[in-house]
Design a protein around this motif. Structure first.
Motif, PDB file in Angstrom:
ATOM      1  N   ALA A  48       0.987  -1.280  -0.179  1.00  0.00           N
ATOM      2  CA  ALA A  48       0.083   0.005   0.061  1.00  0.00           C
ATOM      3  C   ALA A  48       0.764   1.238   0.127  1.00  0.00           C
ATOM      4  CB  ALA A  48      -0.967   0.027   1.213  1.00  0.00           C
ATOM      5  N   ARG A  49       1.942   1.388   0.882  1.00  0.00           N
ATOM      6  CA  ARG A  49       2.850   2.260   0.925  1.00  0.00           C
ATOM      7  C   ARG A  49       3.610   2.642  -0.256  1.00  0.00           C
ATOM      8  NH1 ARG A  49       4.680   4.875   5.615  1.00  0.00           N
ATOM      9  NH2 ARG A  49       5.990   6.483   5.167  1.00  0.00           N
ATOM     10  N   ALA A  50       3.963   1.566  -0.999  1.00  0.00           N
ATOM     11  CA  ALA A  50       4.720   1.674  -2.367  1.00  0.00           C
ATOM     12  C   ALA A  50       3.892   1.817  -3.808  1.00  0.00           C
ATOM     13  CB  ALA A  50       5.336   0.408  -2.597  1.00  0.00           C
ATOM     14  N   GLY A  51       2.350   1.531  -3.309  1.00  0.00           N
ATOM     15  CA  GLY A  51       1.430   1.691  -4.492  1.00  0.00           C
ATOM     16  C   GLY A  51       1.467   0.905  -5.381  1.00  0.00           C
ATOM     17  N   VAL A  52       1.675  -0.521  -5.149  1.00  0.00           N
ATOM     18  CA  VAL A  52       1.824  -1.764  -5.813  1.00  0.00           C
ATOM     19  C   VAL A  52       0.688  -2.648  -5.351  1.00  0.00           C
ATOM     20  CG1 VAL A  52       4.198  -1.099  -6.619  1.00  0.00           C
ATOM     21  CG2 VAL A  52       3.816  -2.841  -4.595  1.00  0.00           C
ATOM     22  N   GLY A  53       0.473  -3.506  -5.839  1.00  0.00           N
ATOM     23  CA  GLY A  53      -0.182  -4.783  -5.574  1.00  0.00           C
ATOM     24  C   GLY A  53       0.763  -5.452  -4.787  1.00  0.00           C
ATOM     25  N   LYS A  54      -0.048  -6.350  -3.948  1.00  0.00           N
ATOM     26  CA  LYS A  54       0.917  -7.239  -2.898  1.00  0.00           C
ATOM     27  C   LYS A  54       1.320  -8.502  -3.788  1.00  0.00           C
ATOM     28  CE  LYS A  54      -2.707  -9.956  -0.855  1.00  0.00           C
ATOM     29  NZ  LYS A  54      -3.398 -10.587   0.330  1.00  0.00           N
ATOM     30  N   GLN A  55       0.670  -8.717  -4.654  1.00  0.00           N
ATOM     31  CA  GLN A  55       1.301  -9.985  -5.888  1.00  0.00           C
ATOM     32  C   GLN A  55       2.505  -9.427  -6.374  1.00  0.00           C
ATOM     33  OE1 GLN A  55       0.467 -12.997  -5.579  1.00  0.00           O
ATOM     34  NE2 GLN A  55      -1.202 -12.512  -3.951  1.00  0.00           N
ATOM     35  N   THR A  56       2.815  -8.157  -6.582  1.00  0.00           N
ATOM     36  CA  THR A  56       4.013  -7.756  -7.099  1.00  0.00           C
ATOM     37  C   THR A  56       5.310  -7.850  -6.307  1.00  0.00           C
ATOM     38  OG1 THR A  56       2.962  -5.819  -8.487  1.00  0.00           O
ATOM     39  CG2 THR A  56       5.203  -5.816  -7.708  1.00  0.00           C
ATOM     40  N   ILE A  57       4.844  -7.903  -5.063  1.00  0.00           N
ATOM     41  CA  ILE A  57       5.728  -8.265  -4.019  1.00  0.00           C
ATOM     42  C   ILE A  57       6.118  -9.647  -3.795  1.00  0.00           C
ATOM     43  CG2 ILE A  57       6.783  -7.934  -1.418  1.00  0.00           C
ATOM     44  CD1 ILE A  57       5.115  -5.538  -1.545  1.00  0.00           C
ATOM     45  N   TYR A  58       5.057 -10.424  -3.953  1.00  0.00           N
ATOM     46  CA  TYR A  58       5.349 -11.967  -3.693  1.00  0.00           C
ATOM     47  C   TYR A  58       5.909 -12.431  -4.874  1.00  0.00           C
ATOM     48  CZ  TYR A  58       2.986 -12.331   0.787  1.00  0.00           C
ATOM     49  OH  TYR A  58       2.357 -12.226   1.964  1.00  0.00           O
ATOM     50  N   ARG A  59       5.929 -11.707  -6.010  1.00  0.00           N
ATOM     51  CA  ARG A  59       6.405 -12.447  -7.310  1.00  0.00           C
ATOM     52  C   ARG A  59       8.072 -12.052  -7.172  1.00  0.00           C
ATOM     53  NH1 ARG A  59       3.614  -9.522 -10.538  1.00  0.00           N
ATOM     54  NH2 ARG A  59       4.961  -7.943 -11.143  1.00  0.00           N
ATOM     55  N   TRP A  60       8.722 -11.379  -6.380  1.00  0.00           N
ATOM     56  CA  TRP A  60       9.992 -11.077  -6.250  1.00  0.00           C
ATOM     57  C   TRP A  60      10.533 -11.271  -5.078  1.00  0.00           C
ATOM     58  CZ3 TRP A  60       9.116  -5.239  -8.085  1.00  0.00           C
ATOM     59  CH2 TRP A  60       8.993  -5.156  -9.499  1.00  0.00           C
ATOM     60  N   TRP A  61       9.726 -11.627  -4.008  1.00  0.00           N
ATOM     61  CA  TRP A  61      10.162 -11.827  -2.585  1.00  0.00           C
ATOM     62  C   TRP A  61       9.408 -12.901  -2.058  1.00  0.00           C
ATOM     63  CZ3 TRP A  61      10.001  -6.530  -3.807  1.00  0.00           C
ATOM     64  CH2 TRP A  61      10.966  -6.007  -4.247  1.00  0.00           C
ATOM     65  N   GLY A  62       9.815 -13.517  -1.178  1.00  0.00           N
ATOM     66  CA  GLY A  62       9.265 -14.731  -0.377  1.00  0.00           C
ATOM     67  C   GLY A  62       8.602 -14.403   1.025  1.00  0.00           C
ATOM     68  N   SER A  63       9.225 -13.088   1.449  1.00  0.00           N
ATOM     69  CA  SER A  63       8.711 -12.624   2.770  1.00  0.00           C
ATOM     70  C   SER A  63       8.998 -11.346   3.056  1.00  0.00           C
ATOM     71  CB  SER A  63       9.261 -13.403   4.005  1.00  0.00           C
ATOM     72  OG  SER A  63      10.779 -13.462   4.114  1.00  0.00           O
ATOM     73  N   LYS A  64       8.640 -10.629   4.019  1.00  0.00           N
ATOM     74  CA  LYS A  64       8.967  -9.286   4.518  1.00  0.00           C
ATOM     75  C   LYS A  64      10.309  -9.097   5.037  1.00  0.00           C
ATOM     76  CE  LYS A  64       7.542  -8.878   9.360  1.00  0.00           C
ATOM     77  NZ  LYS A  64       6.558  -8.495  10.344  1.00  0.00           N
ATOM     78  N   ALA A  65      10.912 -10.401   5.295  1.00  0.00           N
ATOM     79  CA  ALA A  65      12.323 -10.182   5.676  1.00  0.00           C
ATOM     80  C   ALA A  65      13.162 -10.050   4.448  1.00  0.00           C
ATOM     81  CB  ALA A  65      12.562 -11.232   6.648  1.00  0.00           C
ATOM     82  N   ASP A  66      12.776 -11.036   3.347  1.00  0.00           N
ATOM     83  CA  ASP A  66      13.579 -10.773   2.172  1.00  0.00           C
ATOM     84  C   ASP A  66      13.379  -9.670   1.695  1.00  0.00           C
ATOM     85  OD1 ASP A  66      14.102 -13.605   2.378  1.00  0.00           O
ATOM     86  OD2 ASP A  66      12.376 -14.210   1.343  1.00  0.00           O
ATOM     87  N   VAL A  67      12.350  -8.651   1.810  1.00  0.00           N
ATOM     88  CA  VAL A  67      12.185  -7.480   1.269  1.00  0.00           C
ATOM     89  C   VAL A  67      13.106  -6.335   1.740  1.00  0.00           C
ATOM     90  CG1 VAL A  67      10.718  -5.483   0.835  1.00  0.00           C
ATOM     91  CG2 VAL A  67       9.769  -7.665   0.385  1.00  0.00           C
ATOM     92  N   LEU A  68      12.901  -6.544   3.391  1.00  0.00           N
ATOM     93  CA  LEU A  68      13.873  -5.714   4.066  1.00  0.00           C
ATOM     94  C   LEU A  68      15.388  -5.864   3.961  1.00  0.00           C
ATOM     95  CD1 LEU A  68      13.834  -3.318   6.203  1.00  0.00           C
ATOM     96  CD2 LEU A  68      13.653  -4.921   7.878  1.00  0.00           C
TER      97      LEU A  68
END
Length: 209
Positions: A48-68
């Motif tokens: 939500a903060r980035a203005g993208v769908g959460k599936q966009t994040i899950y397509r690139w990373w497996g967890s919030k730890a991976d993102v961070l």
């Protein structure tokens, strides 16, 4: 020379769009961890903060730890670029104590910088309970930094400033580990005076001379 056709301004550049989204996700993850803390940071919140769908994040990373973790590594790369883009190495002026004190003072500055403090704490804490995150944090971030100390101590051994039988990987713990403990557990203030003293104690020992 064949002239390339002008790009269609109506057709979005997928690569540029993906990079823009990735950058927005990095910024969102770092900001949310600083504002709300790691436990309250979620993939949904980052999206939500980035203005993208959460599936966009899950397509690139497996967890919030991976993102961070990736966002934090990118933050370090940005700092390196700001410093001129050259890979960092502990200076070798011939004065081991001065060189170690300088790099530890720079470490204090980074650990007390809000941009680095919150995500670093979050990753360190998550690494305690999540073995995979802990191993990645160590492999990608900690070990490359520790190797800089190993290299500098080996240089000091070659210059006969440190005993040849000393294991540099163990020796660096004398000043790196106490600083990390104080930072993680809030056992005392982080200051230049503290890190200077760590170096003095490590290099000169505690026994009367």
């Amino acid at each position: 020379m064949v002239k390339q056709p002008a790009p269609d301004r109506q057709t979005p550049n997928a690569t540029r769009r993906s990079e823009r989204s990735r950058r927005a996700i990095y910024d969102a993850a770092l900001a949310l961890v600083a504002e709300a803390g790691y436990p309250k940071t979620t993939i949904e919140g980052i999206a939500a903060r980035a203005g993208v769908g959460k599936q966009t994040i899950y397509r690139w990373w497996g967890s919030k730890a991976d993102v961070l973790l990736e966002a934090f590594l990118d933050l370090g790369a940005q700092a390196e670029d700001e410093a001129g883009g050259q890979p960092y190495a502990i200076p070798d002026t011939g004065d081991l104590a001065a060189d170690l004190k300088a790099v530890l003072r720079a470490t204090v500055d980074q650990l007390t910088d809000p941009r680095f403090d919150a995500p670093a704490r979050a990753l360190a804490a998550e690494g305690v309970v999540n073995e995979q995150v802990g191993r990645e944090f160590t492999t990608k971030l900690l070990e490359p930094n520790l190797q800089l100390y190993v290299n500098r101590l080996r240089s000091a051994q070659e210059a006969r400033q440190v005993r040849p039988e000393i294991d540099p990987r163990i020796a660096l713990e004398f000043f790196v580990s106490p600083l990390a403990q104080r930072w993680l557990q809030y056992t005392g203030p982080l200051s230049y005076e503290y890190t200077d003293t760590l170096v003095d104690y490590a290099l000169h020992g505690l026994a009367p001379r």
